[in-house]
Write an enzyme that holds these catalytic residues in place. Structure first.
Site, PDB file in Angstrom:
ATOM      1  N   CYS A   3       0.817  -1.227   0.000  1.00 34.56           N
ATOM      2  CA  CYS A   3       0.000   0.000   0.000  1.00 34.56           C
ATOM      3  C   CYS A   3       0.847   1.272   0.000  1.00 34.56           C
ATOM      4  O   CYS A   3       0.374   2.328  -0.391  1.00 34.56           O
ATOM      5  CB  CYS A   3      -0.969  -0.008   1.167  1.00 34.56           C
TER       6      CYS A   3
ATOM      7  N   HIS B  97      -3.559   7.460   1.925  1.00 34.80           N
ATOM      8  CA  HIS B  97      -3.902   6.113   1.479  1.00 34.80           C
ATOM      9  C   HIS B  97      -5.322   5.803   1.956  1.00 34.80           C
ATOM     10  O   HIS B  97      -5.661   6.042   3.120  1.00 34.80           O
ATOM     11  CB  HIS B  97      -2.913   5.109   2.059  1.00 34.80           C
TER      12      HIS B  97
ATOM     13  N   ASN C 183     -10.095  -0.024  -0.649  1.00 31.08           N
ATOM     14  CA  ASN C 183      -8.634   0.052  -0.561  1.00 31.08           C
ATOM     15  C   ASN C 183      -8.031  -0.552  -1.825  1.00 31.08           C
ATOM     16  O   ASN C 183      -8.105  -1.759  -2.042  1.00 31.08           O
ATOM     17  CB  ASN C 183      -8.170  -0.716   0.692  1.00 31.08           C
TER      18      ASN C 183
END
Ligand SMILES: CC(C)(COP(=O)(O)OP(=O)(O)OC[C@H]1O[C@@H](n2cnc3c(N)ncnc32)[C@H](O)[C@@H]1OP(=O)(O)O)[C@@H](O)C(=O)NCCC(=O)NCCS
Length: 322
Positions: free
Chosen positions: A114, A249, A279
């Site tokens: 990520c 994020h 996500n």
């Protein structure tokens, strides 16, 4: 003269198929209410036949090039952040290079899950400032739907597919006020078992599925993100009060809220796309950046801070004057 990496354009791409929480609840033992309350997610896109990390990355790159007013041949560096490449090798970046019709440039993938886009951006910035590159495509692209365990409701509802891209270009100026002003990366490999994929070429010879201890990841994320944001603002000799936009994020709306609170940043300065994209790992920051550039929230001259945290653990942040 100060040489900096300037943001020349952004782009993004999403798979055609959008999947709502309600649709997911038809096959997974979950509910729209549970997902929205715990994560803020309402929707995600899931790649279909023919849609891969490299095809989504190529679309996002083409949009970013168009926004920058550049031709593919103007690019001399492609860094693609992904944990879900089309093949174990070669790098998905080389597939994007070929699809864009670039005969020769530097092209490689970065694996920091990520935080991958922050890692890729920082490496591209270093290469541009050193003179090793002039114009770079930095892409985050993922198809996490293909490494999810669809029988694990605690993880499969959280992720989606997509891609985001930016074009960076070298620019010299007297004051160095525009472009990437500071970046800071971290990794702590002791936490491998909190967020990982249980397969790989050198261990199981399989691709594996994503595994996560959600609550522990949550706790580390809030602490690490607040700390790296303070660090990077100090490096840039700025304070949180100077931030026009935080582009975090997009893992979980509660993590975004907690991070903004720690920085005493008003929630209306935070770009949130987790509700519609879920996500998307390395794609989430450039996707959110592209959304806020295109809808006019982020304007030339704005001070934008990017941050991410993910498997490894890895985490990082970057301060950018658009
Ligand atoms: C994953 C996350 C949303 C779970 O929320 P939580 O409040 O910690 O929930 P828990 O894991 O404690 O589970 C609570 C209950 O919900 C249940 N549950 C888990 N997933 C569910 C789902 N999709 N639908 C309905 N119930 C679910 C659990 O089984 C548990 O039930 P129990 O109490 O009967 O055992 C949260 O931990 C989180 O967001 N963590 C960070 C993850 C992340 O962002 N990772 C990526 C970083 S890059």
């Amino acid at each position: 003269m100060i040489r900096r990496s300037i943001l020349l354009g952004t782009g993004s791409a999403l798979p055609v198929r959008a999947v709502s929480n309600a649709e997911l609840a038809q096959t997974v033992d979950t509910s729209d209410e549970w997902i929205v309350e715990r994560t803020g997610i309402r929707n995600r896109h899931i790649a279909g036949d023919g849609e891969t990390t490299a095809t989504l990355a190529t679309q996002a790159a083409q949009e970013a090039l168009a926004a920058a007013g550049l031709a593919a041949q103007d690019i001399d560096l492609i860094i693609l952040a992904t944990a879900t490449p089309d093949q174990t090798f070669p790098a998905a970046a080389t597939k994007v290079q070929a699809a864009l019709g670039i005969d020769d440039c530097v092209a490689f993938d970065v694996a920091a899950v990520c935080s991958g886009f922050l890692y890729a951006l920082t490496v591209a910035d270093s290469m541009i400032r050193s003179g090793a590159a002039q114009r770079a495509l930095v892409i985050g692209s993922e198809t996490f739907s293909r490494i999810l365990d669809w029988d694990d409701r605690a993880t499969c509802v959280l992720f989606g597919d997509g891609a985001g891209a930016v074009v960076l270009g070298a620019q010299e100026s007297e004051d160095g006020q525009r472009g990437i002003l500071a970046a800071k990366l971290h990794a702590d490999g002791r936490h491998n078992q909190l967020l990982y994929v249980d397969g790989g070429p050198s261990t199981t010879q399989t691709v594996g599925k994503l595994r996560m201890k959600g609550q522990e990841v949550f706790r580390h994320a809030v602490v690490n993100l607040a700390s790296v944001l303070r660090e990077v603002m100090e490096l840039a000799k700025l304070t949180p009060a100077d931030i026009d936009w935080l582009v975090p994020h997009q893992a979980n709306a509660r993590i975004l809220d907690a991070t903004a609170r720690k920085l005493k940043l008003s929630p209306d300065r935070v770009v949130v796309t987790v509700d519609r994209h879920a996500n998307t790992s390395a794609a989430s920051v450039p996707l959110a950046l592209d959304v806020a550039m295109r809808d006019g929230r982020i304007k030339p001259g704005d001070l934008v801070v990017l941050e991410a945290m993910g498997g490894g653990f890895t985490w990082g942040a970057c301060v950018l004057r658009v």
